[in-house]
Design an enzyme around this catalytic site. Sequence first.
Site, PDB file in Angstrom:
ATOM      1  N   TYR A   1       0.850  -1.193   0.000  1.00  0.00           N
ATOM      2  CA  TYR A   1       0.000   0.000   0.000  1.00  0.00           C
ATOM      3  C   TYR A   1       0.884   1.241   0.000  1.00  0.00           C
ATOM      4  O   TYR A   1       2.000   1.222   0.539  1.00  0.00           O
ATOM      5  CB  TYR A   1      -0.889   0.041   1.238  1.00  0.00           C
ATOM      6  CG  TYR A   1      -1.976  -0.995   1.276  1.00  0.00           C
ATOM      7  CD1 TYR A   1      -3.227  -0.735   0.721  1.00  0.00           C
ATOM      8  CD2 TYR A   1      -1.767  -2.238   1.860  1.00  0.00           C
ATOM      9  CE1 TYR A   1      -4.244  -1.686   0.762  1.00  0.00           C
ATOM     10  CE2 TYR A   1      -2.768  -3.202   1.903  1.00  0.00           C
ATOM     11  CZ  TYR A   1      -3.996  -2.908   1.346  1.00  0.00           C
ATOM     12  OH  TYR A   1      -4.997  -3.850   1.384  1.00  0.00           O
TER      13      TYR A   1
ATOM     14  N   TYR B   1      -0.093 -10.125   0.444  1.00  0.00           N
ATOM     15  CA  TYR B   1       0.989  -9.532   1.234  1.00  0.00           C
ATOM     16  C   TYR B   1       1.143 -10.217   2.586  1.00  0.00           C
ATOM     17  O   TYR B   1       0.215 -10.808   3.115  1.00  0.00           O
ATOM     18  CB  TYR B   1       0.818  -8.019   1.392  1.00  0.00           C
ATOM     19  CG  TYR B   1      -0.457  -7.524   2.052  1.00  0.00           C
ATOM     20  CD1 TYR B   1      -0.565  -7.422   3.428  1.00  0.00           C
ATOM     21  CD2 TYR B   1      -1.544  -7.124   1.269  1.00  0.00           C
ATOM     22  CE1 TYR B   1      -1.718  -6.933   4.018  1.00  0.00           C
ATOM     23  CE2 TYR B   1      -2.708  -6.638   1.849  1.00  0.00           C
ATOM     24  CZ  TYR B   1      -2.787  -6.546   3.227  1.00  0.00           C
ATOM     25  OH  TYR B   1      -3.931  -6.072   3.808  1.00  0.00           O
TER      26      TYR B   1
ATOM     27  N   ARG C   1      -2.002 -12.305   3.675  1.00  0.00           N
ATOM     28  CA  ARG C   1      -3.359 -11.988   3.276  1.00  0.00           C
ATOM     29  C   ARG C   1      -3.533 -12.334   1.809  1.00  0.00           C
ATOM     30  O   ARG C   1      -2.689 -11.982   0.988  1.00  0.00           O
ATOM     31  CB  ARG C   1      -3.661 -10.490   3.456  1.00  0.00           C
ATOM     32  CG  ARG C   1      -3.647  -9.994   4.870  1.00  0.00           C
ATOM     33  CD  ARG C   1      -4.987  -9.820   5.564  1.00  0.00           C
ATOM     34  NE  ARG C   1      -6.131 -10.544   5.082  1.00  0.00           N
ATOM     35  CZ  ARG C   1      -7.262  -9.976   4.641  1.00  0.00           C
ATOM     36  NH1 ARG C   1      -7.368  -8.669   4.590  1.00  0.00           N
ATOM     37  NH2 ARG C   1      -8.277 -10.704   4.258  1.00  0.00           N
TER      38      ARG C   1
ATOM     39  N   HIS D   1      -6.936  -8.900  -2.181  1.00  0.00           N
ATOM     40  CA  HIS D   1      -8.270  -8.397  -1.864  1.00  0.00           C
ATOM     41  C   HIS D   1      -8.353  -6.919  -2.194  1.00  0.00           C
ATOM     42  O   HIS D   1      -7.348  -6.206  -2.229  1.00  0.00           O
ATOM     43  CB  HIS D   1      -8.600  -8.614  -0.381  1.00  0.00           C
ATOM     44  CG  HIS D   1      -7.626  -7.947   0.547  1.00  0.00           C
ATOM     45  ND1 HIS D   1      -6.423  -8.517   0.884  1.00  0.00           N
ATOM     46  CD2 HIS D   1      -7.659  -6.745   1.177  1.00  0.00           C
ATOM     47  CE1 HIS D   1      -5.753  -7.699   1.677  1.00  0.00           C
ATOM     48  NE2 HIS D   1      -6.481  -6.606   1.874  1.00  0.00           N
TER      49      HIS D   1
ATOM     50  N   HIS E   1     -10.390  -3.603  -0.784  1.00  0.00           N
ATOM     51  CA  HIS E   1     -11.259  -3.073   0.274  1.00  0.00           C
ATOM     52  C   HIS E   1     -12.315  -2.161  -0.343  1.00  0.00           C
ATOM     53  O   HIS E   1     -12.036  -1.448  -1.310  1.00  0.00           O
ATOM     54  CB  HIS E   1     -10.459  -2.242   1.280  1.00  0.00           C
ATOM     55  CG  HIS E   1      -9.428  -3.005   2.057  1.00  0.00           C
ATOM     56  ND1 HIS E   1      -9.701  -3.603   3.267  1.00  0.00           N
ATOM     57  CD2 HIS E   1      -8.127  -3.265   1.798  1.00  0.00           C
ATOM     58  CE1 HIS E   1      -8.604  -4.183   3.721  1.00  0.00           C
ATOM     59  NE2 HIS E   1      -7.620  -4.000   2.857  1.00  0.00           N
TER      60      HIS E   1
END
Lengths: 209, 223
Positions: free
Chosen positions: B100, B139, B149, B152, B154
Amino acid sequence: MSDASGITNRLAPLAEDTVGPYYPYSFIDGDRSDLTRLHYGLSVGPKGQKIILRGRLLDSDGAPVDDALIEFWQANAAGILRTPASDGHPGLDPFFDGFGRLITTAEPFDFRTVKPGAIPAGNGMASRAPHVTLTIFSDGITRLVTQVFFDDEAEANASDPLLTSLPPELRERLVAKRTGPSNDGFTVYEIAIVMRGPGETPFFDDLSS
Amino acid sequence: MIMNRGRLMLPGPTDGAAERRVPSERLHLIPEAARPSFVPWVGDLPGLKLGENDLTRIAPGRPQAEGEVLEISGRVLDEFGRPVRHTLVEIWNANRWGRYTHVKDPVRERLDPNFLGFGRTMTDEAGRYRFRTIRPGSYLARPDIDRWRPAHVHVSIRGGSARLIAQMYFEGDPHLVRDPMFILLGAAQDRHFGKPVGRGPNDEALYHWDIVIGGRNTVYFES
Ligand SMILES: [Fe+3]
C-alpha cells in the site's frame, strides 16, 4: 431466504469488516474536524454556540488509540438533522450539514462544531436530548457506534429515550463534561471513549436493533 | 429490568491491538424512538474529479501502473434488491507486489510511482458502480507468524446513510484457506468473491461484484 417476519427473497448482505490498517487518510475531503467555518477567511458560518467536543479514545490499557477514524453526525443548533426527510424544513441551517470526520492521534481530538439542539418530538418519536453520534473505525474491529450527550442538559438527558434505555450506572459514560472555554471562545466539553475494559463506553447495535 | 442485548463483537485477526479495542460487553440495542439520529446522511459530498474511479493511473493521461488491469463493476443494493443511488463507493487495494502507499505499511515490497491505490465513485440511478484498478498482490500481513493476506480489494460505502466496510476476494487464491478474515466469513464467503466475466477490449480482466448492504439503517432514496 426468509426471516422471522416472513419476508422472502431478501438478498444476503455482505459481511461488515474492519477498515484494516491501511484505510487511506486521503479519503478525508478537506478538513471536516471543524464545522464552524466554511472556509478559511470567511466570516459567515453556522448558527449556534461554538463548542469543542474534546475526546480521548482509549483502549483497555487506558492508552490512547491513534489512527482511528471517527465520524460525527449531529443536528444543527435548532435540533434539525439534515436528511432527505428534512428537505425544505425552515429550521435547516444553510451553513451546517452536521457531518464531521477526523483521524485520532495520541493526543485528545478536538471536534469543533456548534452545540446541537434538542431534536423535537414528532412522527411518533420522543424528543431527543442534544447529542452527537460517533462512528469509530479502527483496525481489527468493525464499526463502533455511540452517542455523546452534554452535562449541562440534565433535564433533557433525564428523559432521553436512548440514555434512559441504559442501566443508570452507564448513562454518565456518554455525557461530556463542560470545562472552561478555549482561548478562542469555544465552550469545551470533554469525554473519554473507552473501547474496552473498566469504564467501557456503551456502544450500540445499529444493525440488529 | 432492562434487556440490552445486541451483538457481541469479537476482535478481528489482523491486528494485535484489536483485543484491546473491542468492547467486552454486548452492544446495546437502540430503542426505536432513538433510531433516526443514528443514521448519518452525507449529503454534501464533494464533487468527484475525472478519473477518480480509475486507479490504474494517478491521473488521466499519466502512465499506467504495472500489473494486470481489472475492471470491477456491479450494483449497490439493499436487502430488498433496491438500488442504492448516488452513494459514495470508495475502494483501496495494494499494488501488484502487495504494498500500500499508506505511510504505515511496513511491507518492504516495491512502490509503483504510477499507483496510489485508492479511488472512489458515485453509484448511478440504478445503483451501478465501476472501477478500474490493478490486480493486488497478496501480502505478508504478520511477518511474526508468517501470515499472508490473500489478494483483496477493500470497499467502503457511505453517503445515502448506509454504511458498509467489506472486502472483495478472488476465488482460487492459495492464501484464502489460511486467512482468518476470510475463514470468519463462513457461509458468506461466496458473496465476497468478484465473479470473473471475461476480458475487456484492452484485455482487462472483468469482474462483477454486487454489494448488498444489510442491517436496519434507513436507506434514503434521492428523487
Ligand atoms: Fe488490505
